[in-house]
Scaffold this active site. Structure first.
Site, PDB file in Angstrom:
ATOM      1  N   HIS A  58      -7.683  61.600   1.709  1.00 35.83           N
ATOM      2  CA  HIS A  58      -6.011  61.662   1.572  1.00 35.83           C
ATOM      3  C   HIS A  58      -5.407  60.791   2.216  1.00 35.83           C
ATOM      4  O   HIS A  58      -4.993  60.785   3.403  1.00 35.83           O
ATOM      5  CB  HIS A  58      -5.891  63.162   2.240  1.00 35.83           C
ATOM      6  CG  HIS A  58      -4.626  63.706   1.750  1.00 35.83           C
ATOM      7  ND1 HIS A  58      -4.400  64.978   1.480  1.00 35.83           N
ATOM      8  CD2 HIS A  58      -3.477  63.162   1.639  1.00 35.83           C
ATOM      9  CE1 HIS A  58      -3.065  65.160   1.274  1.00 35.83           C
ATOM     10  NE2 HIS A  58      -2.413  64.098   1.275  1.00 35.83           N
ATOM     11  N   ARG A  62       1.661  53.990  -0.708  1.00 32.65           N
ATOM     12  CA  ARG A  62       2.834  53.746  -1.262  1.00 32.65           C
ATOM     13  C   ARG A  62       3.207  52.660  -2.075  1.00 32.65           C
ATOM     14  O   ARG A  62       4.205  52.263  -2.392  1.00 32.65           O
ATOM     15  CB  ARG A  62       3.837  53.336   0.057  1.00 32.65           C
ATOM     16  CG  ARG A  62       3.861  54.288   1.238  1.00 32.65           C
ATOM     17  CD  ARG A  62       4.218  55.688   0.757  1.00 32.65           C
ATOM     18  NE  ARG A  62       4.546  56.428   2.002  1.00 32.65           N
ATOM     19  CZ  ARG A  62       4.565  58.094   2.174  1.00 32.65           C
ATOM     20  NH1 ARG A  62       4.444  58.456   0.863  1.00 32.65           N
ATOM     21  NH2 ARG A  62       4.711  58.419   3.112  1.00 32.65           N
ATOM     22  N   HIS A 176      -1.729  70.356  -2.997  1.00 36.98           N
ATOM     23  CA  HIS A 176      -0.653  70.625  -1.738  1.00 36.98           C
ATOM     24  C   HIS A 176      -0.047  72.028  -1.752  1.00 36.98           C
ATOM     25  O   HIS A 176       0.527  72.479  -2.663  1.00 36.98           O
ATOM     26  CB  HIS A 176       0.530  69.558  -1.905  1.00 36.98           C
ATOM     27  CG  HIS A 176       1.321  69.536  -0.949  1.00 36.98           C
ATOM     28  ND1 HIS A 176       1.548  68.497  -0.199  1.00 36.98           N
ATOM     29  CD2 HIS A 176       2.646  70.226  -0.781  1.00 36.98           C
ATOM     30  CE1 HIS A 176       2.830  68.752   0.724  1.00 36.98           C
ATOM     31  NE2 HIS A 176       3.300  70.200   0.134  1.00 36.98           N
ATOM     32  N   HIS A 229      -5.113  69.075   3.519  1.00 38.70           N
ATOM     33  CA  HIS A 229      -4.291  69.442   4.855  1.00 38.70           C
ATOM     34  C   HIS A 229      -4.107  70.852   5.520  1.00 38.70           C
ATOM     35  O   HIS A 229      -2.980  71.101   5.541  1.00 38.70           O
ATOM     36  CB  HIS A 229      -3.087  68.519   4.956  1.00 38.70           C
ATOM     37  CG  HIS A 229      -2.228  68.547   3.730  1.00 38.70           C
ATOM     38  ND1 HIS A 229      -1.673  69.513   2.978  1.00 38.70           N
ATOM     39  CD2 HIS A 229      -1.722  67.657   3.124  1.00 38.70           C
ATOM     40  CE1 HIS A 229      -0.899  69.332   1.953  1.00 38.70           C
ATOM     41  NE2 HIS A 229      -0.889  68.150   2.000  1.00 38.70           N
ATOM     42  N   ASP A 302      -4.158  62.089   6.004  1.00 40.60           N
ATOM     43  CA  ASP A 302      -2.930  62.199   5.218  1.00 40.60           C
ATOM     44  C   ASP A 302      -1.926  60.877   5.812  1.00 40.60           C
ATOM     45  O   ASP A 302      -0.809  61.202   6.077  1.00 40.60           O
ATOM     46  CB  ASP A 302      -2.045  63.697   5.682  1.00 40.60           C
ATOM     47  CG  ASP A 302      -1.272  64.049   4.478  1.00 40.60           C
ATOM     48  OD1 ASP A 302      -0.935  63.006   3.759  1.00 40.60           O
ATOM     49  OD2 ASP A 302      -0.529  64.793   4.615  1.00 40.60           O
TER      50      ASP A 302
END
Length: 421
Positions: A58, A62, A176, A229, A302
């Site tokens: 995870h 970008r 998510h 997460h 994350d």
């Protein structure tokens, strides 16, 4: 280049022994004590531990489109410095990863980094939550999993259809878990600290509800699902119960969820804000216990870079923190050095299980295996200095924290990619 690592403690899920490791032509060619063959470099491994390269399932690099925060090259450099040799890269880029062209761009840019970068493709086109992407085409292009991470898929029926399609395609959704109507603009955990700071909170019911929804939907179509997460005690209990019933659900958490609580946000530093947020002590304890008893399958970061300018305003800053260079050290500090888990447990959670969940080849320390390993000084004490991190952004919640344990060398394909010896 031929490398000889002498007198090192070698640990993976299969072994824990002191040995020499001879590497040649990208492979481990010999493991034994007292290897006397010549090598281009001889490394004194006394006091160090060799482990398989870690896998973080995870991360946010970008790239494309938000490369002022991070890109594939700098993200890979941060990964190597943290002992991470493989990553699962989330799709909330600009454009979002919903086409074969974007997947090919990521794979091409990553090919010489020394890190195995696996792209995640979007569940819905543009992550808009309206129309499913072409899962088969994305898989053929190289997508390793599917997610709209950063946003939930709002429609339960659309998610049900997505899960059914992943079963047909042999793919995995990583979800998510967040209900945006419940969140309603919240920026941190809804609790006493948010009340004292007079900011809107994020109710844990948001995560618990969608965690339960995803498990019910996956069970209804017989598909696997991975919960991203995990941060609440409620989600832990839901997942534990589902596993007991045989539902094929897996999940992850990050070190900040078993090390910190919302009390950390009293300083109003946006580098302590992420989504899901830091919760309460009861949640922290539940996450830690779930990691230790195997309810939580793996530890991730994350890794979510943002610029200092973006993080300057506590209430308006975007959520997310970096973590690739601190995840192993944090886990060693919080769990291994407190005698709560073994080094083999660390390898299982941070190297073996993520690859197993994704159906990737096992990385191990054995003769004939690929030379994909790290050397760790498990006793090295160091303080996290954000400006010394290897990525473009330094938004870490671990700033100023003393950790015990550090990667000092990372080797992939038999090549030394990071060296702090």
């Amino acid at each position: 280049m031929k490398l000889l690592i002498q007198n090192v403690r070698a640990v993976d899920v299969h072994l824990d022994e002191t040995t020499d490791i001879l590497i040649d032509n990208g492979r481990i060619v010999k493991m034994a004590q007292g290897i006397s063959e010549s090598a281009d470099r001889v490394i004194n491994g006394e006091g160090l531990t060799a482990m398989p390269g870690l896998f973080d399932m995870h991360v946010h690099f970008r790239d494309p489109g938000q490369t002022h925060k991070e890109d594939i090259l700098t993200g890979s450099a941060a990964a190597l410095a943290g002992g991470v040799t493989g990553v699962l890269c989330m799709p909330n880029t600009t454009p979002a990863v919903d086409s074969a062209e974007t997947i090919r761009y990521i794979l091409d840019k990553a090919k010489d980094t020394g890190v195995a970068v696996y792209p995640v493709a979007c569940i819905t086109k543009g992550m808009a939550g309206d129309e499913l992407t072409d899962f088969a085409a994305l898989k053929a292009a190289g997508a390793a999993a599917l997610s709209d991470d950063g946003r939930p898929v709002k429609s339960a029926e659309l998610m049900r259809r997505a899960l059914a399609e992943t079963k047909a395609q042999g793919m995995l959704i990583t979800s998510h878990c967040e209900d945006l109507d419940i969140i309603n603009g919240g920026i941190m955990h809804k609790g006493t600290v948010a009340e004292e700071l007079r900011v809107k909170g994020m109710d844990r019911a948001s995560e618990d509800y969608i965690t339960a929804r995803e498990i019910i939907l996956a069970s209804s179509v017989g598909a696997r699902v991975h919960i991203a997460h995990v941060s609440t005690k409620g989600s832990v209990e839901i997942i534990r119960a589902a596993k007991a019933l045989g539902v094929p659900v897996t999940c992850e958490t990050a070190p900040h969820y078993f090390m910190f609580t919302h009390e950390k946000l009293r300083s109003k530093n946006a580098n302590d804000r992420m989504n899901p947020p830091l919760r309460e002590e009861s949640d922290r304890l539940a996450i830690e216990q779930a990691v230790l008893d195997g309810t939580i399958d793996c530890i991730v970061t994350d890794h979510a870079p943002h610029t200092q300018e973006e993080k300057a305003d506590f209430e308006k800053a975007p959520n997310g923190i970096v973590g690739l260079e601190t995840s192993l050290a944090a886990t060693l500090t919080a769990l291994y050095h407190t005698d709560k888990c073994s080094l083999q447990d660390v390898v299982r959670m941070m190297a073996a299980k993520p690859r197993e969940i994704l159906g990737l080849p096992e990385v191990k320390l054995a003769e004939g295996a690929d030379a994909n390993l790290i050397l760790v000084d498990t006793e090295k004490k160091w303080t996290v200095e954000p400006e010394k991190l290897h990525g473009k952004s330094c938004n870490t919640a671990f700033r100023g924290t003393q950790l015990t344990g550090k990667t000092v060398m990372t080797i992939t394909d038999g090549i030394i990619r990071f060296d702090e010896m």
